[in-house]
Scaffold this active site. Structure first.
Site, PDB file in Angstrom:
ATOM      1  N   GLU A  98      -8.501  -4.725   5.666  1.00  0.00           N
ATOM      2  CA  GLU A  98      -8.388  -4.412   4.238  1.00  0.00           C
ATOM      3  C   GLU A  98      -7.252  -5.194   3.587  1.00  0.00           C
ATOM      4  OE1 GLU A  98      -9.351   0.049   3.477  1.00  0.00           O
ATOM      5  OE2 GLU A  98      -8.855  -0.144   5.581  1.00  0.00           O
ATOM      6  N   ARG A 152     -11.351  16.402   7.417  1.00  0.00           N
ATOM      7  CA  ARG A 152     -12.114  16.718   6.192  1.00  0.00           C
ATOM      8  C   ARG A 152     -13.534  17.141   6.565  1.00  0.00           C
ATOM      9  NH1 ARG A 152     -10.915  11.099   3.265  1.00  0.00           N
ATOM     10  NH2 ARG A 152      -9.035  10.844   4.513  1.00  0.00           N
ATOM     11  N   ARG A 179      -2.843  -2.121  -3.188  1.00  0.00           N
ATOM     12  CA  ARG A 179      -4.025  -1.287  -2.958  1.00  0.00           C
ATOM     13  C   ARG A 179      -3.938  -0.056  -3.863  1.00  0.00           C
ATOM     14  NH1 ARG A 179      -5.080   3.217   1.315  1.00  0.00           N
ATOM     15  NH2 ARG A 179      -7.270   3.555   0.905  1.00  0.00           N
ATOM     16  N   ASN A 186       0.858  -1.182   0.000  1.00  0.00           N
ATOM     17  CA  ASN A 186       0.000   0.000   0.000  1.00  0.00           C
ATOM     18  C   ASN A 186       0.900   1.241   0.000  1.00  0.00           C
ATOM     19  OD1 ASN A 186      -1.809   2.026   0.494  1.00  0.00           O
ATOM     20  ND2 ASN A 186      -2.677   1.139   2.359  1.00  0.00           N
ATOM     21  N   HIS A 189     -13.038   3.320   0.346  1.00  0.00           N
ATOM     22  CA  HIS A 189     -13.042   2.312   1.424  1.00  0.00           C
ATOM     23  C   HIS A 189     -13.753   1.036   0.983  1.00  0.00           C
ATOM     24  CE1 HIS A 189     -13.014   5.888   4.464  1.00  0.00           C
ATOM     25  NE2 HIS A 189     -11.768   5.460   4.282  1.00  0.00           N
TER      26      HIS A 189
END
Ligand code: AMP
Length: 400
Positions: free
Chosen positions: A385, A241, A91, A7, A180
């Site tokens: 993940e 965010r 990923r 990743n 996600h």
């Protein structure tokens, strides 16, 4: 079969190594601050202490080289030969509308990834560099890319389109993509197991609440709507965010407050959310602590975070025409009883009843936290993940 999961971020490379016969994680690590003098490598072989060392990693290829060297270290005995790595799973955050599933890497896919640079300039070039690195250092080993957006490619057009001039979709591919996806897919599959129902018969709302947050409506194991949009900025209040805002605020700031697009981007992505409201931190633990000791802006940040989550949960109950379960996952979803409770508060009329004792219990296991008679089961399911990427890698290569 050992699968290496990679990743790559702008200044970091994370890895995990799995033995897919048992799905056991053998090792994990991260190189941070790539390209800077303070670059360091945190590594952990399963069953051993974590180690931290400084390292010289100028770029992604040097980082992958350092990781492979560590795995081959005879003192650790993790792998004896590089050939033991049977496959690599990468990923990739954004697959645009080019990639609706995980794919084995070939030249055409590399070209397709390049075409996604514009749509996710902060992510895709770094993923691309990571793939180039493993292709060079693990030449001949089959590789697969797994996209955060792919799971959401089943969202119907009326849910993924923005009501902007249609030409923007045609020319610039502006639409909802969602993110996600690997996490939402994984926890939905686990939830069906926990509910003892076939996945295709389940209606679920999956809440991935971490530094980035998104909520997805999952029908029969397929995403039918999600809160993140064209980028991971839309939707929920997050660590830094802002999530949903009136887009006219942006026009107003650009017109009247001499703010540059770059500053605006930083403001929306890095200076907003829990951090922007509390003025303290984007880390929920800090904000919760401050709220508990009477800081009113911290209280407000937490209230806004939970209220927005509750609005999405309620609207997706409508979208799905009733649900079997709600899943909480990721750093906040797995660890904060306060947030879970407040996000479900006042939804009893929708069949959602949290059990305070189960909710407050400390455990890292998958578990149900609703009352015995709650029509909707509320679950906490730790996300994984990287394992999902390793599984996807095996699935794609064995079907190929
Ligand atoms: P993630 O991006 O999944 O690593 O999640 C990071 C977020 O999880 C941060 O806001 C952390 O403050 C939050 N988090 C992690 N552990 C806890 C905890 N025990 N209680 C509350 N929040 C937590």
């Amino acid at each position: 079969m050992k699968v290496l999961v990679i990743n790559c971020g702008s200044s970091s490379v994370k890895y995990m190594l799995f033995d897919m016969a048992t799905e056991k994680r053998l090792a994990k690590g991260v190189i941070e601050c790539i390209g800077l003098p303070e670059a360091y490598f945190n590594n952990q072989f399963t069953g051993s202490e974590e180690t931290k060392e400084s390292c010289k990693a100028k770029n992604h290829i040097e980082s992958v080289e350092i990781i492979l060297k560590k795995l081959l270290d005879p003192a650790a005995g993790m792998i004896k030969n590089i050939d033991e790595i049977a496959a690599v799973g990468h990923r990739v955050v954004h697959g645009g509308d080019k990639f609706a599933d995980s794919v084995p890497i070939n030249e055409e896919v590399m070209q397709g990834l390049k075409e996604c640079f514009d749509i996710a300039p902060l992510h895709t070039p770094h993923h691309y560099a990571g793939i180039e690195a493993t292709q060079k250092l693990l030449s001949g080993v089959p590789e697969v890319v797994v996209f955060d957006t792919a799971f959401h490619q089943t969202i119907p057009d009326y849910a993924y389109m923005y009501a902007l001039p249609y030409a923007l979709y045609e020319k610039f591919h502006i639409r909802r993509y969602g993110f996600h996806g690997t996490s939402h897919k994984y926890v939905a599959q686990r939830a069906a197991k926990l509910l003892k129902k076939p996945l295709q018969d389940t209606k679920l709302i999956t809440c991935h609440l971490g530094n980035g947050c998104s909520i997805t409506a999952v029908q029969g194991g397929k995403s039918i709507d999600t809160s993140m949009g064209f980028t991971p900025l839309e939707g929920l209040v997050m660590g830094t965010r802002c999530g949903d805002i009136d887009p006219a605020i942006i026009v107003n700031l650009l017109d009247h407050h001499e703010i540059t697009p770059e500053t605006l981007n930083t403001l929306l992505n890095k200076k907003s959310g829990l951090y922007g409201i509390s003025g303290l931190s984007g880390d929920l633990r800090t904000v919760l602590k401050a709220a508990a000791s009477g800081n009113d802006r911290a209280r407000l940040a937490v209230d806004m975070f939970c209220y927005r989550a509750k609005k999405y949960i309620s609207s997706y109950i409508g979208v799905l025409n009733g649900i079997d379960g709600i899943v909480f996952t990721a750093g906040i979803g797995e660890n904060s009883p306060t947030i879970r409770e407040k996000a479900c508060q006042g939804l009893q009329n929708m069949g959602i009843e949290i059990d305070p004792e189960a909710n407050n219990g400390v455990s890292s296991d998958e578990r149900v936290i609703s009352t015995a008679h709650s029509p909707v089961k509320i679950m906490v399911i730790p996300t994984n993940e990287e394992l999902m990427i390793a599984r996807e890698t095996v699935r794609v290569l064995t079907n190929a």
